[in-house]
Write an enzyme that holds these catalytic residues in place. Structure first.
Site, mmCIF file in Angstrom:
data_model
loop_
_atom_site.group_PDB
_atom_site.id
_atom_site.type_symbol
_atom_site.label_atom_id
_atom_site.label_comp_id
_atom_site.label_asym_id
_atom_site.label_seq_id
_atom_site.Cartn_x
_atom_site.Cartn_y
_atom_site.Cartn_z
ATOM 1 N N CYS A 51 -16.272 1.396 0.431
ATOM 2 C CA CYS A 51 -15.145 0.734 0.842
ATOM 3 C C CYS A 51 -14.853 0.980 2.190
ATOM 4 O O CYS A 51 -14.091 -0.291 2.641
ATOM 5 C CB CYS A 51 -13.975 0.962 -0.150
ATOM 6 S SG CYS A 51 -13.214 2.579 0.007
ATOM 7 N N HIS B 179 -7.522 0.684 -6.441
ATOM 8 C CA HIS B 179 -7.519 -0.266 -5.159
ATOM 9 C C HIS B 179 -8.363 -1.609 -5.678
ATOM 10 O O HIS B 179 -9.421 -1.757 -5.373
ATOM 11 C CB HIS B 179 -8.329 0.471 -4.244
ATOM 12 C CG HIS B 179 -8.424 -0.095 -2.923
ATOM 13 N ND1 HIS B 179 -7.539 -0.897 -2.308
ATOM 14 C CD2 HIS B 179 -9.063 0.186 -1.843
ATOM 15 C CE1 HIS B 179 -7.763 -1.236 -1.410
ATOM 16 N NE2 HIS B 179 -8.767 -0.738 -0.925
ATOM 17 N N GLN C 296 -10.044 -4.027 -3.397
ATOM 18 C CA GLN C 296 -11.481 -3.732 -2.949
ATOM 19 C C GLN C 296 -12.657 -4.094 -4.161
ATOM 20 O O GLN C 296 -13.441 -4.536 -3.770
ATOM 21 C CB GLN C 296 -11.443 -2.249 -2.702
ATOM 22 C CG GLN C 296 -12.874 -1.817 -2.316
ATOM 23 C CD GLN C 296 -13.064 -2.159 -0.753
ATOM 24 O OE1 GLN C 296 -12.124 -2.037 0.014
ATOM 25 N NE2 GLN C 296 -14.315 -2.813 -0.415
ATOM 26 N N ARG D 232 -13.529 -8.917 1.835
ATOM 27 C CA ARG D 232 -12.023 -8.614 1.810
ATOM 28 C C ARG D 232 -11.295 -10.027 1.921
ATOM 29 O O ARG D 232 -10.170 -10.295 1.229
ATOM 30 C CB ARG D 232 -11.806 -7.444 2.414
ATOM 31 C CG ARG D 232 -12.245 -6.091 2.283
ATOM 32 C CD ARG D 232 -11.853 -5.746 0.783
ATOM 33 N NE ARG D 232 -10.293 -5.547 0.657
ATOM 34 C CZ ARG D 232 -9.797 -4.537 1.073
ATOM 35 N NH1 ARG D 232 -10.277 -3.625 1.380
ATOM 36 N NH2 ARG D 232 -8.380 -4.561 0.591
ATOM 37 N N ASP E 223 -17.391 7.222 -1.724
ATOM 38 C CA ASP E 223 -16.201 7.009 -1.296
ATOM 39 C C ASP E 223 -16.000 8.254 -0.290
ATOM 40 O O ASP E 223 -16.456 9.231 -0.707
ATOM 41 C CB ASP E 223 -14.973 6.458 -1.963
ATOM 42 C CG ASP E 223 -13.582 6.104 -1.230
ATOM 43 O OD1 ASP E 223 -13.858 6.064 0.021
ATOM 44 O OD2 ASP E 223 -12.683 5.953 -1.738
ATOM 45 N N ARG F 61 0.902 -1.213 -0.141
ATOM 46 C CA ARG F 61 -0.059 -0.007 -0.133
ATOM 47 C C ARG F 61 1.046 1.287 0.026
ATOM 48 O O ARG F 61 1.520 1.520 1.004
ATOM 49 C CB ARG F 61 -0.907 -0.009 1.123
ATOM 50 C CG ARG F 61 -1.611 1.300 1.319
ATOM 51 C CD ARG F 61 -2.516 1.350 2.280
ATOM 52 N NE ARG F 61 -4.006 0.698 1.931
ATOM 53 C CZ ARG F 61 -5.177 0.449 2.430
ATOM 54 N NH1 ARG F 61 -5.503 1.279 3.429
ATOM 55 N NH2 ARG F 61 -6.099 -0.209 1.895
HETATM 56 N N1 NVA Z 1 -9.964 6.597 -1.454
HETATM 57 C C1 NVA Z 1 -9.763 6.181 -0.252
HETATM 58 C C2 NVA Z 1 -9.851 4.534 0.045
HETATM 59 C C3 NVA Z 1 -9.547 3.972 1.430
HETATM 60 C C4 NVA Z 1 -9.914 2.399 1.464
HETATM 61 C C5 NVA Z 1 -8.148 6.637 0.215
HETATM 62 O O1 NVA Z 1 -7.592 6.316 -0.781
HETATM 63 O O2 NVA Z 1 -7.986 7.050 1.288
HETATM 64 N N1 CP Z 2 -11.378 -0.230 2.119
HETATM 65 C C1 CP Z 2 -10.102 -0.131 2.910
HETATM 66 O O1 CP Z 2 -8.937 -0.328 1.991
HETATM 67 O O2 CP Z 2 -10.082 -0.067 4.099
HETATM 68 P P1 CP Z 2 -8.717 0.283 5.102
HETATM 69 O O3 CP Z 2 -8.075 1.528 4.688
HETATM 70 O O4 CP Z 2 -9.252 0.141 6.283
HETATM 71 O O5 CP Z 2 -7.662 -1.011 4.708
#
Ligand code: NVA
Ligand code: CP
Length: 308
Positions: free
Chosen positions: A265, A137, A140, A293, A225, A110
């Site tokens: 998500c 992502h 997800q 997930r 989101d 990540r």
């Molecule tokens: N769009 C959000 C998704 C988190 C799972 C982010 O990147 O923070």
């Molecule tokens: N949806 C998701 O990826 O959540 P986290 O940021 O908690 O991993």
């Protein structure tokens, strides 16, 4: 056997790293893993395999689901944060990748830059999984599509509404609309549009519309989101103003088709991108979505390590 596997490492950085058939096979297998989990009959299919997990951003769902996935598969997961490793002290990502792939069997990352993830994967001799970048992502998406399949059947030919920021999740929905052949209608403010190249590449499967109501009309699935993603904390006040008309409420959900679902998500901000009566109401499947997930990623890891 091990060296031939290493020579042909298969990565999952984007939805398009799977064919449509492979994507469908993985989410179907995810359903089998869920049933085994619920009936207490899950098997340790990958004993002694190790997943290295690099997290340069926060996570609840992704970290826990990968870690539990490896435990249930009979393997092990190692959490690696930049603060506690040489990554944070500037070791080149290619070197980190080569070192980890000497030791672990699969790596999830990540991070911020998608290009950095691609560089990491190019240097790796074991499969690399995108656990979220600023661009995409895809893990997800596996969970979301497994959840849609469970509740409403195959998504091909269905209509999906994306409401809000044209962010990493929106980009992943664009790719998946093309891959699995559904129609994606995107309602987002002018200055917060999704990746233009991905949108063009999706052709007739994805298009912007003018208002959230237009996107939701006849939709089988409504998705939103957060307005400010990780790394955009300083823009929060400005974004709250820009997205004020992009809150998924019951009035919008009433525009949808019979049996429509709501997904997010998570983490969610009730009263911002979604009202509490939607996310906590009967059309919402967010808890199954979060739970999937685990199951979808077990299927992904199994696919990458044994079936691809
Ligand atoms: N769009 C959000 C998704 C988190 C799972 C982010 O990147 O923070
Ligand atoms: N949806 C998701 O990826 O959540 P986290 O940021 O908690 O991993």
């Amino acid at each position: 056997m091990r060296s031939s596997q290493l020579d042909s490492a298969r990565h999952f950085l984007s939805e398009f790293d799977l064919s449509a058939d492979e994507f469908r096979q993985i989410i179907k297998r995810g359903g089998e893993f869920r049933e085994q989990h619920e009936s207490g009959t899950s098997e340790a299919l990958l004993p002694r395999r190790t997943l290295g997990m690099i997290f340069e951003k926060s996570s609840t769902r992704t970290r826990v689901s990968f870690e539990v996935a490896m435990t249930q598969l009979g393997g092990h997961a190692i959490y690696l944060s930049p603060n506690d490793t040489q990554i944070g002290r500037g070791e080149p990502i290619e070197d980190t990748s080569r070192v980890l792939s000497e030791m672990v069997d699969v790596i999830s990352v990540r991070t911020f830059s998608h290009t950095a993830l691609e560089r990491f994967a190019a240097a790796s001799r074991v499969p690399v999984i995108n656990a979220l970048t600023d661009l995409l992502h895809p893990c997800q998406m596996l969970a979301d599509m497994q959840t849609f399949l469970d509740h409403s059947g195959d998504i091909a030919g269905k209509r999906v509404a994306w409401i809000g920021d044209g962010n990493n999740m929106c980009n992943s929905y664009i790719n998946t609309a093309k891959l699995l052949d559904f129609e994606l209608l995107i309602a987002c403010p002018d200055n917060y549009t999704p990746d233009a190249n991905l949108l063009t590449a999706a052709g007739s499967n994805a298009q912007r519309v003018t208002t959230p109501a237009e996107a939701c009309r006849g939709a089988d699935l409504v998705v939103t989101d957060v307005w400010a993603s990780m790394g955009q904390e300083e823009e929060e006040a400005q974004r709250k103003k820009a997205f004020a008309d992009y809150c998924v409420n019951m009035q919008l959900m009433q525009e949808t088709a019979e049996g429509a679902l709501f997904m997010h998500c998570l983490p969610a901000h009730r009263g911002e991108e979604v009202e509490a009566d939607v996310i906590d109401g009967p059309m919402s499947v967010v808890w199954a979505e979060a739970g999937n997930r685990l199951h979808a990623q077990k299927a992904l890891i199994e696919f990458l390590l044994t079936r691809s």
